[in-house]
Motif scaffolding. Structure first.
Motif, PDB file in Angstrom:
ATOM      1  N   ARG A 102       0.813  -1.243   0.041  1.00  0.00           N
ATOM      2  CA  ARG A 102       0.042   0.113   0.094  1.00  0.00           C
ATOM      3  C   ARG A 102       0.754   1.260  -0.048  1.00  0.00           C
ATOM      4  O   ARG A 102       0.258   2.134  -0.428  1.00  0.00           O
ATOM      5  N   HIS A 103       2.419   1.239   0.463  1.00  0.00           N
ATOM      6  CA  HIS A 103       2.941   2.244   0.362  1.00  0.00           C
ATOM      7  C   HIS A 103       3.466   2.408  -1.237  1.00  0.00           C
ATOM      8  O   HIS A 103       3.872   3.531  -1.459  1.00  0.00           O
ATOM      9  N   GLY A 104       3.464   1.336  -1.874  1.00  0.00           N
ATOM     10  CA  GLY A 104       4.008   1.560  -3.406  1.00  0.00           C
ATOM     11  C   GLY A 104       5.225   0.867  -3.386  1.00  0.00           C
ATOM     12  O   GLY A 104       6.220   1.299  -4.197  1.00  0.00           O
ATOM     13  N   ALA A 105       5.556  -0.159  -2.754  1.00  0.00           N
ATOM     14  CA  ALA A 105       6.983  -0.870  -2.831  1.00  0.00           C
ATOM     15  C   ALA A 105       6.943  -1.714  -4.333  1.00  0.00           C
ATOM     16  O   ALA A 105       6.034  -1.756  -4.825  1.00  0.00           O
ATOM     17  N   LYS A 106       8.231  -1.586  -4.658  1.00  0.00           N
ATOM     18  CA  LYS A 106       8.301  -1.998  -6.078  1.00  0.00           C
ATOM     19  C   LYS A 106       8.330  -3.732  -6.325  1.00  0.00           C
ATOM     20  O   LYS A 106       7.842  -4.052  -7.143  1.00  0.00           O
ATOM     21  N   THR A 107       8.907  -4.166  -5.328  1.00  0.00           N
ATOM     22  CA  THR A 107       8.982  -5.645  -5.070  1.00  0.00           C
ATOM     23  C   THR A 107       8.671  -6.024  -3.624  1.00  0.00           C
ATOM     24  O   THR A 107       9.247  -5.293  -2.705  1.00  0.00           O
ATOM     25  N   VAL A 108       8.148  -7.138  -3.296  1.00  0.00           N
ATOM     26  CA  VAL A 108       7.820  -7.574  -2.070  1.00  0.00           C
ATOM     27  C   VAL A 108       8.233  -9.240  -2.028  1.00  0.00           C
ATOM     28  O   VAL A 108       7.580  -9.936  -2.931  1.00  0.00           O
ATOM     29  N   THR A 109       8.969  -9.673  -1.366  1.00  0.00           N
ATOM     30  CA  THR A 109       9.338 -11.329  -1.155  1.00  0.00           C
ATOM     31  C   THR A 109       9.507 -11.538   0.220  1.00  0.00           C
ATOM     32  O   THR A 109       9.774 -10.994   1.210  1.00  0.00           O
ATOM     33  N   GLN A 110       8.858 -12.602   0.602  1.00  0.00           N
ATOM     34  CA  GLN A 110       8.459 -13.122   1.989  1.00  0.00           C
ATOM     35  C   GLN A 110       9.087 -14.381   1.935  1.00  0.00           C
ATOM     36  O   GLN A 110       8.897 -15.308   1.431  1.00  0.00           O
ATOM     37  N   ILE A 111       9.989 -14.417   2.920  1.00  0.00           N
ATOM     38  CA  ILE A 111      10.919 -15.764   3.260  1.00  0.00           C
ATOM     39  C   ILE A 111      10.514 -16.519   4.429  1.00  0.00           C
ATOM     40  O   ILE A 111      10.406 -16.040   5.482  1.00  0.00           O
ATOM     41  N   GLU A 112      10.291 -17.947   4.203  1.00  0.00           N
ATOM     42  CA  GLU A 112       9.579 -18.734   5.187  1.00  0.00           C
ATOM     43  C   GLU A 112      10.586 -19.722   5.394  1.00  0.00           C
ATOM     44  O   GLU A 112      10.820 -20.258   4.137  1.00  0.00           O
ATOM     45  N   MET A 113      11.048 -20.244   6.567  1.00  0.00           N
ATOM     46  CA  MET A 113      11.952 -21.544   6.543  1.00  0.00           C
ATOM     47  C   MET A 113      11.159 -22.734   6.433  1.00  0.00           C
ATOM     48  O   MET A 113      11.759 -23.609   6.095  1.00  0.00           O
ATOM     49  N   MET A 114       9.836 -22.578   7.062  1.00  0.00           N
ATOM     50  CA  MET A 114       9.158 -24.092   6.977  1.00  0.00           C
ATOM     51  C   MET A 114       8.636 -24.384   5.537  1.00  0.00           C
ATOM     52  O   MET A 114       8.553 -23.325   4.828  1.00  0.00           O
ATOM     53  N   SER A 115       8.305 -25.612   5.580  1.00  0.00           N
ATOM     54  CA  SER A 115       7.706 -26.101   4.146  1.00  0.00           C
ATOM     55  C   SER A 115       6.329 -25.644   3.639  1.00  0.00           C
ATOM     56  O   SER A 115       5.760 -25.032   4.905  1.00  0.00           O
ATOM     57  N   LYS A 116       5.606 -25.427   2.373  1.00  0.00           N
ATOM     58  CA  LYS A 116       4.391 -24.951   2.307  1.00  0.00           C
ATOM     59  C   LYS A 116       3.548 -25.908   2.768  1.00  0.00           C
ATOM     60  O   LYS A 116       3.658 -27.236   2.355  1.00  0.00           O
ATOM     61  N   ALA A 117       2.723 -25.517   3.556  1.00  0.00           N
ATOM     62  CA  ALA A 117       1.454 -26.493   3.993  1.00  0.00           C
ATOM     63  C   ALA A 117       0.599 -26.910   2.641  1.00  0.00           C
ATOM     64  O   ALA A 117       0.581 -26.239   1.568  1.00  0.00           O
ATOM     65  N   PRO A 118       0.000 -27.976   2.848  1.00  0.00           N
ATOM     66  CA  PRO A 118      -0.743 -28.393   1.603  1.00  0.00           C
ATOM     67  C   PRO A 118      -2.135 -27.528   1.437  1.00  0.00           C
ATOM     68  O   PRO A 118      -2.416 -26.948   2.389  1.00  0.00           O
ATOM     69  N   ASP A 119      -2.576 -27.584  -0.021  1.00  0.00           N
ATOM     70  CA  ASP A 119      -3.561 -26.665  -0.140  1.00  0.00           C
ATOM     71  C   ASP A 119      -5.101 -27.205   0.274  1.00  0.00           C
ATOM     72  O   ASP A 119      -6.087 -26.449   0.481  1.00  0.00           O
ATOM     73  N   GLN A 120      -5.013 -28.536   0.569  1.00  0.00           N
ATOM     74  CA  GLN A 120      -6.166 -29.155   1.134  1.00  0.00           C
ATOM     75  C   GLN A 120      -5.870 -30.060   2.299  1.00  0.00           C
ATOM     76  O   GLN A 120      -4.461 -30.426   2.491  1.00  0.00           O
ATOM     77  N   ARG A 121      -6.752 -30.402   2.994  1.00  0.00           N
ATOM     78  CA  ARG A 121      -6.484 -31.139   4.256  1.00  0.00           C
ATOM     79  C   ARG A 121      -5.709 -32.433   3.893  1.00  0.00           C
ATOM     80  O   ARG A 121      -6.266 -33.074   2.762  1.00  0.00           O
ATOM     81  N   ALA A 122      -4.698 -32.917   4.514  1.00  0.00           N
ATOM     82  CA  ALA A 122      -4.274 -34.130   4.391  1.00  0.00           C
ATOM     83  C   ALA A 122      -4.991 -35.311   5.251  1.00  0.00           C
ATOM     84  O   ALA A 122      -5.911 -35.094   5.909  1.00  0.00           O
ATOM     85  N   GLN A 123      -4.889 -36.535   4.744  1.00  0.00           N
ATOM     86  CA  GLN A 123      -5.513 -37.665   5.258  1.00  0.00           C
ATOM     87  C   GLN A 123      -5.414 -37.801   6.813  1.00  0.00           C
ATOM     88  O   GLN A 123      -6.365 -38.153   7.640  1.00  0.00           O
ATOM     89  N   ASP A 124      -4.215 -37.509   7.312  1.00  0.00           N
ATOM     90  CA  ASP A 124      -3.784 -37.366   8.648  1.00  0.00           C
ATOM     91  C   ASP A 124      -4.481 -36.158   9.433  1.00  0.00           C
ATOM     92  O   ASP A 124      -3.919 -35.934  10.613  1.00  0.00           O
ATOM     93  N   ASN A 125      -5.298 -35.267   8.908  1.00  0.00           N
ATOM     94  CA  ASN A 125      -5.561 -34.011   9.496  1.00  0.00           C
ATOM     95  C   ASN A 125      -7.201 -33.778   9.149  1.00  0.00           C
ATOM     96  O   ASN A 125      -7.601 -32.802   8.663  1.00  0.00           O
ATOM     97  N   PRO A 126      -7.944 -34.765   9.755  1.00  0.00           N
ATOM     98  CA  PRO A 126      -9.535 -34.861   9.374  1.00  0.00           C
ATOM     99  C   PRO A 126     -10.166 -33.780  10.199  1.00  0.00           C
ATOM    100  O   PRO A 126      -9.662 -33.359  11.277  1.00  0.00           O
ATOM    101  N   TRP A 127     -11.482 -33.319   9.869  1.00  0.00           N
ATOM    102  CA  TRP A 127     -12.287 -32.545  10.725  1.00  0.00           C
ATOM    103  C   TRP A 127     -12.680 -33.439  11.915  1.00  0.00           C
ATOM    104  O   TRP A 127     -12.778 -34.695  11.693  1.00  0.00           O
ATOM    105  N   PRO A 128     -12.629 -32.843  13.198  1.00  0.00           N
ATOM    106  CA  PRO A 128     -12.692 -31.476  13.585  1.00  0.00           C
ATOM    107  C   PRO A 128     -11.350 -30.758  13.806  1.00  0.00           C
ATOM    108  O   PRO A 128     -11.324 -29.771  14.429  1.00  0.00           O
ATOM    109  N   GLN A 129     -10.353 -31.384  13.664  1.00  0.00           N
ATOM    110  CA  GLN A 129      -9.243 -30.842  13.780  1.00  0.00           C
ATOM    111  C   GLN A 129      -8.908 -29.742  13.182  1.00  0.00           C
ATOM    112  O   GLN A 129      -9.463 -29.098  12.009  1.00  0.00           O
ATOM    113  N   TRP A 130      -8.060 -28.580  13.836  1.00  0.00           N
ATOM    114  CA  TRP A 130      -7.826 -27.519  13.067  1.00  0.00           C
ATOM    115  C   TRP A 130      -7.024 -27.846  11.508  1.00  0.00           C
ATOM    116  O   TRP A 130      -6.151 -28.689  11.596  1.00  0.00           O
ATOM    117  N   PRO A 131      -7.564 -27.152  10.455  1.00  0.00           N
ATOM    118  CA  PRO A 131      -7.069 -27.455   9.160  1.00  0.00           C
ATOM    119  C   PRO A 131      -5.794 -27.006   8.790  1.00  0.00           C
ATOM    120  O   PRO A 131      -5.235 -25.691   8.965  1.00  0.00           O
TER     121      PRO A 131
END
Length: 286
Positions: A102-131
């Protein structure tokens, strides 16, 4: 409350303008609820470069300048036209992404150490567990709309902050990470991937790598013990510290968390103080 005669002081007054010993003398009980605002730093070569800020300092200055003067006072870090690198994810990192855009940055890159979480629930993460799925918040959504791609780079850390001849930041050197088994302990640890180094343009770096408990001077002023996570130590489920008549609650007790936990702990600490004073308590914590 002020009209009733209550005087409010900030946590920074304790141990400086107000001595801890005087509080213990003047009051029957003291509750420490000073938060966990000690930021985790990034210890890498070139850390002293001009242009590196802690995320909360960046966000606080931005909000104050906006509210006080509509940015006219210039008392904030302006990212307009700058190449920005944000180290860390979570809500704080996302807020930095959105604010910089919103300031008008030219580029923005965000670095994270952890792996990307899956886009959908994994089989070992069923409802009602936190997704446990990849969350794309407003900051990343705005970055995708503006730049055409997600600003996040996963399994990556900073190896060096690169300075120009004047000592100002001009780039960051990164390296990819992978999970490896430690042969001695048998535990999974993150190690660098050989040959994966990369250099990113960076005029400004914002460190949003989490927090390391409460500010040292408050804990040291009262002499309270801290645990391995640098939070003020109590017995499990209790709020009394190792110092007589000194209690603790909120982030200072449990580490950085949600405001609902601070409210809950405040109520439970009040009950513990009541029991300490009266020998019993009629306070109900729901």
């Amino acid at each position: 409350m002020e009209e009733e005669g209550i005087v409010f002081r900030t946590g920074t007054d304790v141990g400086k303008d107000i001595k801890a010993q005087k509080l213990l003398q003047d009051f029957d009980r003291v509750v420490l609820a000073c938060g966990a605002s000690n930021p985790r730093d990034i210890k890498a070569p070139g850390r002293d470069a001009e242009g590196i800020y802690f995320a909360v300092d960046f966000l606080t200055a931005n909000t104050k300048s906006l509210l006080n003067s509509g940015f006219e006072d210039k008392k904030y870090v302006d990212t307009r036209g700058k190449a920005l690198v944000i180290i860390g994810g979570g809500d704080t990192g996302n807020d930095c992404v959105g604010t910089a855009i919103r300031h008008g940055a030219k580029t923005v890159t965000q670095i994270e150490m952890m792996s990307k979480a899956p886009d959908q629930r994994a089989q070992d993460n069923p409802w009602p567990q936190w997704p446990k799925v990849c969350k794309t918040d407003y900051g990343q959504e705005e970055a995708i709309a503006l730049y055409g791609h997600d600003p996040r780079i996963y399994e990556t850390t900073v190896k060096e902050f690169v300075k120009d001849k004047k000592g100002s930041l001009k780039a960051v050197k990164t390296v990819k990470l992978s999970w490896e088994k430690d042969p001695e302990s048998g535990r999974m640890v993150m190690g660098e991937v050989p040959g994966s180094e990369q250099t990113l343009e960076a005029d400004i770096v914002l460190i949003a790598a989490g927090f390391l408990g409460s500010q040292d001077y408050v804990a040291e002023a009262f002499g309270v013990e801290r645990n391995e996570r640098t939070n003020v130590k109590t017995a499990p489920g209790e709020y009394q510290t190792n110092i007589k008549n000194v209690f603790v609650a909120g982030d200072m007790h449990r580490g950085q968390s949600l405001v609902v936990w601070a409210i809950r702990e405040g109520r439970e600490a009040a009950r513990a103080v009541d029991e300490s004073l009266m020998g019993y308590s009629n306070l109900v914590v729901q």
